[in-house]
Design an enzyme around this catalytic site. Structure first.
Site, PDB file in Angstrom:
ATOM      1  N   PRO A   2       0.821  -1.209   0.000  1.00 33.88           N
ATOM      2  CA  PRO A   2       0.000   0.000   0.000  1.00 33.88           C
ATOM      3  C   PRO A   2       0.859   1.265   0.000  1.00 33.88           C
ATOM      4  O   PRO A   2       1.873   1.332   0.696  1.00 33.88           O
ATOM      5  CB  PRO A   2      -0.806  -0.124   1.297  1.00 33.88           C
ATOM      6  CG  PRO A   2      -0.808  -1.577   1.609  1.00 33.88           C
ATOM      7  CD  PRO A   2       0.510  -2.093   1.129  1.00 33.88           C
ATOM      8  N   GLU A   3       0.444   2.259  -0.782  1.00 35.65           N
ATOM      9  CA  GLU A   3       1.164   3.530  -0.803  1.00 35.65           C
ATOM     10  C   GLU A   3       0.586   4.456   0.264  1.00 35.65           C
ATOM     11  O   GLU A   3      -0.402   4.143   0.932  1.00 35.65           O
ATOM     12  CB  GLU A   3       1.107   4.132  -2.205  1.00 35.65           C
ATOM     13  CG  GLU A   3       1.683   3.163  -3.248  1.00 35.65           C
ATOM     14  CD  GLU A   3       2.099   3.813  -4.554  1.00 35.65           C
ATOM     15  OE1 GLU A   3       2.401   5.022  -4.570  1.00 35.65           O
ATOM     16  OE2 GLU A   3       2.141   3.101  -5.575  1.00 35.65           O
ATOM     17  N   LYS A  52       4.269   5.349   4.992  1.00 34.18           N
ATOM     18  CA  LYS A  52       3.593   4.051   4.982  1.00 34.18           C
ATOM     19  C   LYS A  52       3.422   3.478   6.385  1.00 34.18           C
ATOM     20  O   LYS A  52       3.210   2.275   6.550  1.00 34.18           O
ATOM     21  CB  LYS A  52       4.365   3.081   4.087  1.00 34.18           C
ATOM     22  CG  LYS A  52       4.451   3.552   2.634  1.00 34.18           C
ATOM     23  CD  LYS A  52       5.217   2.581   1.763  1.00 34.18           C
ATOM     24  CE  LYS A  52       5.311   3.092   0.324  1.00 34.18           C
ATOM     25  NZ  LYS A  52       6.023   2.145  -0.559  1.00 34.18           N
ATOM     26  N   ARG A 121      14.035   9.517  10.353  1.00 37.39           N
ATOM     27  CA  ARG A 121      14.604   8.696   9.280  1.00 37.39           C
ATOM     28  C   ARG A 121      13.741   8.657   8.026  1.00 37.39           C
ATOM     29  O   ARG A 121      14.162   8.133   6.998  1.00 37.39           O
ATOM     30  CB  ARG A 121      14.867   7.278   9.770  1.00 37.39           C
ATOM     31  CG  ARG A 121      13.677   6.426  10.072  1.00 37.39           C
ATOM     32  CD  ARG A 121      14.136   5.008  10.406  1.00 37.39           C
ATOM     33  NE  ARG A 121      13.035   4.112  10.688  1.00 37.39           N
ATOM     34  CZ  ARG A 121      12.617   3.791  11.912  1.00 37.39           C
ATOM     35  NH1 ARG A 121      13.227   4.333  12.963  1.00 37.39           N
ATOM     36  NH2 ARG A 121      11.605   2.958  12.082  1.00 37.39           N
ATOM     37  N   ASN A 162       5.245   2.543  -6.031  1.00 41.05           N
ATOM     38  CA  ASN A 162       5.532   2.258  -7.425  1.00 41.05           C
ATOM     39  C   ASN A 162       4.611   2.972  -8.408  1.00 41.05           C
ATOM     40  O   ASN A 162       5.047   3.428  -9.469  1.00 41.05           O
ATOM     41  CB  ASN A 162       5.451   0.738  -7.652  1.00 41.05           C
ATOM     42  CG  ASN A 162       6.515   0.250  -8.598  1.00 41.05           C
ATOM     43  OD1 ASN A 162       7.378   1.003  -9.020  1.00 41.05           O
ATOM     44  ND2 ASN A 162       6.443  -1.023  -8.946  1.00 41.05           N
ATOM     45  N   ARG A 254      12.183  -3.288  -8.211  1.00 41.49           N
ATOM     46  CA  ARG A 254      10.781  -2.919  -8.429  1.00 41.49           C
ATOM     47  C   ARG A 254      10.540  -2.638  -9.894  1.00 41.49           C
ATOM     48  O   ARG A 254      11.375  -2.042 -10.583  1.00 41.49           O
ATOM     49  CB  ARG A 254      10.406  -1.679  -7.597  1.00 41.49           C
ATOM     50  CG  ARG A 254      10.593  -1.836  -6.109  1.00 41.49           C
ATOM     51  CD  ARG A 254       9.696  -2.917  -5.500  1.00 41.49           C
ATOM     52  NE  ARG A 254       8.282  -2.616  -5.704  1.00 41.49           N
ATOM     53  CZ  ARG A 254       7.559  -1.834  -4.907  1.00 41.49           C
ATOM     54  NH1 ARG A 254       8.132  -1.265  -3.830  1.00 41.49           N
ATOM     55  NH2 ARG A 254       6.285  -1.624  -5.140  1.00 41.49           N
TER      56      ARG A 254
END
Length: 265
Positions: A2-3, A52, A121, A162, A254
């Protein structure tokens, strides 16, 4: 995976259904038993997303951190909920609805120090009001890595996956192999603004809408339940704008898609 828009949508749903009242939290699977016990019966003060990552802030400073990973999913049900089906890592029960979490990469208790470390981060999240796009720009402007890789690096930009990577580069005519140091500030500002808008639409609608209205016709989407895309999962098919076959490669493990005419090298 999931984005970011999916996590922000979940955070809004959990805020609406659970925040402001005690929540019963359990781990039918057993793997989150200790963590669930520390928040069970406490008031959920707020739910938020960062890239995410999903964060549930409970009274007393206890925080549940969830990363869905490739297979994680929440399924919501009205009360009363039936017996858990499958490997339910965490069950949350509110006043009118409940939700089951299955298959996450992470479901754990954080404290404020760990949340602060997570924020440090991660790069800026286009869906957060506190996002600073200059943080991402400073890394991109001096990088000798491809922009297609940089957009997927969560330390550079949080929440982009992606689909948004492929589609935003197409929308701005940027070849995915172009080095970050060769992206102009004007190009970055336009990409950032577009991501803010596109991901906000995704968070509201629950699906990604990336094709401009004037191009939203012709060949169907790559899946029956998805809106059309320009290049994502359209390898070998004609570009919706110029007709050139869409190309495909693998970048850092990817799948990557682009139009060689609309995104010249």
């Amino acid at each position: 995976m999931p984005e970011g828009h999916t996590l922000h949508r979940l955070a809004r749903e959990h805020q609406r259904h659970f925040a402001g009242a005690p929540v019963r939290v359990s781990s039918p699977q057993g793997r989150f038993d200790a963590g669930a016990a520390t928040v069970d019966g406490r008031v959920l003060e707020r739910a938020e997303a960062y890239g995410k990552h999903l964060l549930h802030h409970y009274e007393g400073g206890r925080i549940v951190h969830v990363h869905l990973g490739l297979y994680g999913k929440f399924t919501e049900s009205p009360l009363p909920m039936g017996d858990p089906v499958g490997q339910v890592r965490m069950r949350m029960t509110g006043t009118t609805v409940g939700t089951d979490l299955r298959g996450p990469t992470a479901c754990e208790i954080y404290d404020s120090t760990q949340v602060a470390a997570l924020a440090r981060r991660l790069g800026p999240d286009p869906l957060r009001a506190d996002a600073d796009p200059d943080r991402a720009w400073r890394r991109i402007a001096k990088s000798q890595s491809a922009i297609g890789a940089l957009l997927m690096d969560q330390a550079v930009l949080a929440g982009v996956g992606n689909v948004y990577r492929a589609e935003v580069l197409y929308r701005h005519g940027i070849h995915p192999d172009r080095l970050g140091a060769r992206i102009s500030r004007a190009e970055w500002d336009a990409v950032w603004a577009d991501l803010v808008e596109l991901m906000a639409v995704g968070a509201r609608a629950g699906v990604m809408h990336v094709v401009r209205p004037e191009h939203d016709h012709g060949a169907p989407s790559y899946a029956a339940d998805r809106p059309r895309t320009y290049v994502y999962r359209r390898a070998g098919e004609p570009c919706r704008v110029c007709g050139t076959p869409v190309l495909h490669t693998v970048m850092k493990g990817r799948n990557l898609f682009w139009c060689p005419t609309c995104q010249p090298s």
